[in-house]
Write an enzyme that holds these catalytic residues in place. Structure first.
Site, PDB file in Angstrom:
ATOM      1  CG  HIS A  42      -2.077  -0.991   1.061  1.00  0.00           C
ATOM      2  ND1 HIS A  42      -3.263  -0.741   0.412  1.00  0.00           N
ATOM      3  CD2 HIS A  42      -2.153  -2.277   1.482  1.00  0.00           C
ATOM      4  CE1 HIS A  42      -4.029  -1.820   0.458  1.00  0.00           C
ATOM      5  NE2 HIS A  42      -3.372  -2.771   1.096  1.00  0.00           N
ATOM      6  CG  ASP A  44       0.995   0.825  -4.899  1.00  0.00           C
ATOM      7  OD1 ASP A  44       0.360   1.095  -3.849  1.00  0.00           O
ATOM      8  OD2 ASP A  44       0.545   0.051  -5.770  1.00  0.00           O
ATOM      9  N   GLY A 130      -3.061 -13.142  -6.284  1.00  0.00           N
ATOM     10  CA  GLY A 130      -2.281 -11.939  -6.004  1.00  0.00           C
ATOM     11  C   GLY A 130      -0.924 -11.908  -6.675  1.00  0.00           C
ATOM     12  CG  LEU A 131       1.717 -14.899  -7.710  1.00  0.00           C
ATOM     13  CD1 LEU A 131       0.763 -15.372  -6.618  1.00  0.00           C
ATOM     14  CD2 LEU A 131       2.459 -16.101  -8.273  1.00  0.00           C
ATOM     15  CD  GLU A 166      -4.854  -4.426 -14.801  1.00  0.00           C
ATOM     16  OE1 GLU A 166      -5.336  -4.946 -13.796  1.00  0.00           O
ATOM     17  OE2 GLU A 166      -3.840  -4.876 -15.364  1.00  0.00           O
ATOM     18  CG  ASP A 178       0.693  -5.520  -9.873  1.00  0.00           C
ATOM     19  OD1 ASP A 178       1.408  -5.516  -8.860  1.00  0.00           O
ATOM     20  OD2 ASP A 178      -0.546  -5.510  -9.830  1.00  0.00           O
TER      21      ASP A 178
END
Length: 392
Positions: A42, A44, A130-131, A166, A178
């Site tokens: 959290h 980022d 969560g990858l 995205e 990510d």
């Protein structure tokens, strides 16, 4: 399953689907990995630091240019196909294709052009764990199209365009971590990424004696998206209060834990606890990198536990299932560190485990979780690997 077996499986499905229209000499294969984040949760969207790495679970595209303007997307894992004209980016009902269409839209927004292509894609990044399977998919396709059509994009372009795909087409307001981790990964190294400047540095993460094991709660509580937005607002409220005293503050990146403590009464609860966690977590990433330089994985593991405690009690984004799994490891001498990973309210814990004890660790965790929640616990052993690449 080994990478070579996965690639051969996807290639087999490609030629089964496109054999008659394919020129085998023009078929190419690309890989983009999923990611983990060791510390820095959290941080980022608060312009702080994160510490991700790319792992040996990946998305693969077997792809070939066509002579016409048709695009044929074949999802190997779903055995579904979506066909469209490369110039028609209208949103279809098949949600899985939105990521690919978003990538093509970003190429056009950049003023670049591509022709038609056909592809079969799939992989072994577990969805929902969560990858960041979506980031791997976006980076892989854009990297492949960049190579196929000589678009001249560098990795920074690929990362930023994948994130925008995205954000703008899929409609998910993800940060850049990510995609960055997927594209810039390096074997046995973690990346300290400055989310404000996008400067980055690699730090060694030797894996000879340890493995990272992900334990997937298999739950996703409905609080996840609403509470995520609430946390962002709480951080912004903290900034607006602190700005009265420190006008140069732009984000919690510019704030120290000492400043938060000094103004805790005015910040009030829960904003004080949110700001306390974020400022301490930003510092924790820096401290953790120093420990990696020293080769001190034991103390690094303690930082992981400290992150979980903060996420559980101060940021309040954990859940009983995640806390249960972390609690199981605390007195286990084979585990150096454990914490929840990702946005929270479900998903995985990440565990730093002595290599020789991994099988016993998994058995113990599976048995405990089954007894407590009547859920079979998926566990994934991961190694830190290179980022997006062509498989030759």
């Amino acid at each position: 399953m080994q990478q070579a077996d996965i690639i051969e499986g996807i290639k087999g499905k490609y030629f089964q689907k496109f054999g008659e229209t394919s020129n085998p000499d023009k078929v190419r294969t690309f890989r983009s990995p999923g990611r983990i984040n060791l510390i820095g949760e959290h941080t980022d969207y608060n312009n702080g630091f994160v510490l991700p790495a790319s792992v040996d679970k990946a998305v693969y595209f077997v792809i070939e240019p066509r002579e016409d303007d048709q695009v044929i997307l074949h999802a190997a894992d779903l055995d579904e196909t979506y066909t469209f004209n490369v110039n028609d980016l209208s949103k279809p009902d098949q949600a899985w294709s939105h990521y690919q269409l978003g990538i093509i839209e970003q190429i056009y927004k950049k003023g670049l052009k591509i022709g038609g292509f056909q592809t079969t894609f799939g992989g072994d990044v577990p969805v929902g764990a969560g990858l960041s399977s979506s980031a791997a998919l976006e980076c892989c396709l854009l990297f492949a199209l960049n190579e196929l059509f000589d678009l001249g994009l560098d990795r920074f372009n690929i990362v930023k365009m994948s994130q925008k795909a995205e954000n703008e087409y899929v409609g998910v307001q993800c940060g850049i971590m990510d995609q960055f981790a997927s594209a810039f990964g390096k074997e046995e190294s973690v990346i300290r990424l400055d989310c404000r400047s996008l400067e980055y540095e690699y730090f060694p993460f030797p894996m000879q004696d340890y493995l990272l094991v992900l334990c997937d709660t298999s739950v996703k509580h409905s609080l996840a998206s609403s509470e995520y937005n609430t946390r962002r607002l709480e951080c912004e409220k903290g900034i607006s209060i602190l700005k009265k005293y420190y006008p140069d503050i732009e984000s919690l990146r510019d704030v120290t834990p000492e400043i938060v403590a000094e103004h805790k009464d005015e910040l009030g609860d829960p904003v004080n606890r949110r700001c306390k966690f974020i400022t301490e977590e930003i510092q924790r990433v820096q401290d953790a990198c120093d420990l990696l330089v020293e080769g001190n994985l034991v103390e690094f593991g303690q930082k992981m536990y400290a992150t979980h405690q903060g996420l559980q009690h101060e940021y309040e984004v954990s859940c009983p299932e995640l806390d249960f799994l972390v609690d199981q490891t605390i007195n286990d001498p084979a585990v150096l560190g454990a914490r929840m990973m990702g946005g929270g309210f479900g998903g995985c814990t990440i565990n730093l485990v002595k290599k020789e004890a991994v099988d016993d660790f998994e058995q113990k965790m599976k048995a405990a979780y089954l007894q407590a929640y009547q859920i079979d616990l998926p566990c994934y052993k991961v190694k830190i690997t290179t980022g997006t690449e062509e498989i030759l």
